[in-house]
Enzyme design. Structure first.
Site, PDB file in Angstrom:
ATOM      1  N   ASP A 306       5.934  -7.081  -3.309  1.00 49.78           N
ATOM      2  CA  ASP A 306       6.548  -7.187  -1.985  1.00 49.78           C
ATOM      3  C   ASP A 306       6.140  -8.477  -1.290  1.00 49.78           C
ATOM      4  O   ASP A 306       6.972  -9.157  -0.675  1.00 49.78           O
ATOM      5  CB  ASP A 306       6.145  -5.975  -1.141  1.00 49.78           C
ATOM      6  N   ASP A 353      10.407   1.083   1.348  1.00 51.15           N
ATOM      7  CA  ASP A 353       9.216   1.204   2.190  1.00 51.15           C
ATOM      8  C   ASP A 353       8.956   2.644   2.603  1.00 51.15           C
ATOM      9  O   ASP A 353       7.918   2.940   3.199  1.00 51.15           O
ATOM     10  CB  ASP A 353       9.367   0.329   3.438  1.00 51.15           C
TER      11      ASP A 353
END
Length: 468
Positions: A306, A353
């Site tokens: 990420d 997420d």
């Protein structure tokens, strides 16, 4: 699924400036939806895994240590492939050339790449329609080297078959994602459909009977006469494809189909969130982490994944904006100004997420409830085992991490890699709690791998059925 970073519209002179109240409302809405998804998905995950274990069914789609090692790499390849797909041809090739320069490829090779780019993308800047890249590439092949039959077939295909461009591929991808999301919503709605059809009066009798169906494609492992595969032994065949459903699944899907049609036509944020929330809940329920070690490795790998794709490149944000499909949750910041139906300036939170930390928190929920027990736990007297609350504590840690993410996002007004803040909260907090409670070994070694669908476990299940 490639995950999208949380973001808000960038500040610019021609962009509407939203008040603190508007920004807080949109952020709190995303905050609440994400936490709701994790709590419901984790509860359903414990029920789903326990049901499979009680019925002696092996769990499909598990993430073991092997899959956890490969997941960040495979996710990066998919994400980068989508990025190249959305980039215009000229930008795509120039990007590759810049990468070669960074990797210190000899200058002579870089020059050849640049000349090739100029040659093949020369007409992409004209105002008229550009010639397809594959056609330009084929035109450079000497005609005498191509058999006449292939030339004729290629000419016929080009002149008669419809051209499939990026827009058509995008429409197909959007439809598939939306269909799967609506199917997930139908799965969540099914218990209510079942209760209604079973208990309400005046329901036709054929609807009260929930007929099951099995749609499959089976392959034989040895040669057989026609018709013999149906009665062949299990070890002599294998399923290439298998899906089981029932009448109530079909009814629930039909009831949810207006959401699919509405979203494909209007792309409204409400239908987007219905699909996105359903995706998240069912993903947390069905994506099974086989062990705490596998979950820890997955989180650490995606932590760096990420950070790299959000901070190091524009890949993540480009893909998130390029895919016009419900792969993220949205809530409008201009809802007070333009109303529910007309609001269009959204804050966003990627489903990755939610789902990635969610499947780890779901594992902790199963650990709390001892879905898989050690030998000592199974022999302990009823009620003698002390309670655990790793799930509740880690949900609170996730809430704190997501709050930090949104605070940083609003402060810098830029996309943020949410896992940068979520992974430390979701991983270190339960480990710290385990150290305090003296359960570090039990947590670290918690493993559900013996219930995972693999060759070794299938043999054990088959031998157990024979003995019974």
């Amino acid at each position: 699924m490639a995950e999208a970073a949380t973001e808000i519209p960038p500040t610019a002179s021609n962009v509407t400036v939203f008040t603190f109240e508007e920004q807080a409302t949109s952020s709190l809405a995303l905050y609440g939806m994400s936490i709701l998804c994790i709590i419901i998905g984790s509860i359903r995950s414990a029920q789903y895994i326990r049901t499979n274990i009680d019925k002696k069914r092996l769990i499909e789609g598990s993430i073991t240590m092997r899959e956890a090692r490969k997941f960040p790499i495979s996710a990066s390849l998919v994400l980068f492939g989508l990025y190249l797909f959305f980039k215009p041809a000229a930008e795509r090739f120039l990007w590759v050339a810049r990468v070669f320069q960074i990797l210190r490829v000899p200058e002579e090779y870089v020059q050849k790449i640049n000349s090739t780019i100029i040659s093949y993308t020369a007409n992409t800047t004209t105002t008229g329609p550009s010639e397809p890249f594959l056609l330009r590439l084929a035109s450079r092949i000497p005609q005498e080297r191509v058999p006449e039959a292939i030339q004729n077939a290629a000419t016929y295909a080009y002149t008669n078959l419809p051209t499939i461009q990026k827009a058509e591929c995008m429409q197909l991808l959007t439809f598939l994602i939306c269909f799967e999301g609506v199917n997930a919503f139908a799965s969540l709605l099914k218990p209510f459909v079942t209760a209604f059809l079973k208990k309400m009066p005046l329901v036709p009798s054929f609807l009260r009977f929930n007929a099951p169906y099995l749609f499959s494609l089976k392959k034989g492992n040895k040669e057989m006469e026609e018709g013999d595969i149906e009665d062949a032994k299990k070890k002599e065949t294998e399923y290439l494809f298998k899906i089981d459903f029932d009448r109530y699944d079909i009814i629930a899907l039909l009831m949810c189909s207006p959401i699919l049609i509405s979203h494909l036509l209007k792309r409204h944020w409400i239908t987007n969130n219905i699909i996105g929330v359903s995706f998240s809940i069912l993903g947390i329920e069905r994506l099974h982490l086989a062990s705490f070690k596998a979950g820890s490795l997955l989180l650490v790998g995606l932590f760096f994944y990420d950070i790299f794709w959000v901070f190091g490149t524009d890949v993540m944000t480009s893909v998130a904006k390029g895919i016009d499909a419900p792969i993220l949750l949205q809530f409008p910041q201009d809802i007070y100004r333009n109303g529910i139906m007309e609001a269009s300036k959204h804050s966003m939170l990627g489903l990755g997420d939610i789902v990635i930390p969610g499947i780890f928190i779901a594992l902790l929920r199963r650990f709390d409830y001892r879905v898989v027990q050690t030998t000592a736990e199974s022999k302990a007297p009823q009620g003698s085992l002390k309670g655990r609350y790793y799930f509740v504590v880690t949900v609170v840690a996730y809430m704190a991490g997501l709050f930090i993410t949104m605070a940083v996002m609003h402060h810098f007004k830029a996309a943020q890699p949410a896992l940068l803040y979520l992974v430390p909260c979701c991983l270190f907090v339960p480990l710290l709690l385990a150290v305090i409670r003296g359960e570090l070994s039990a947590l670290w070694n918690y493993d559900e791998s013996r219930h995972v669908d693999n060759e070794e476990n299938r043999k054990k299940v088959d031998s157990g059925k024979k003995n019974n």
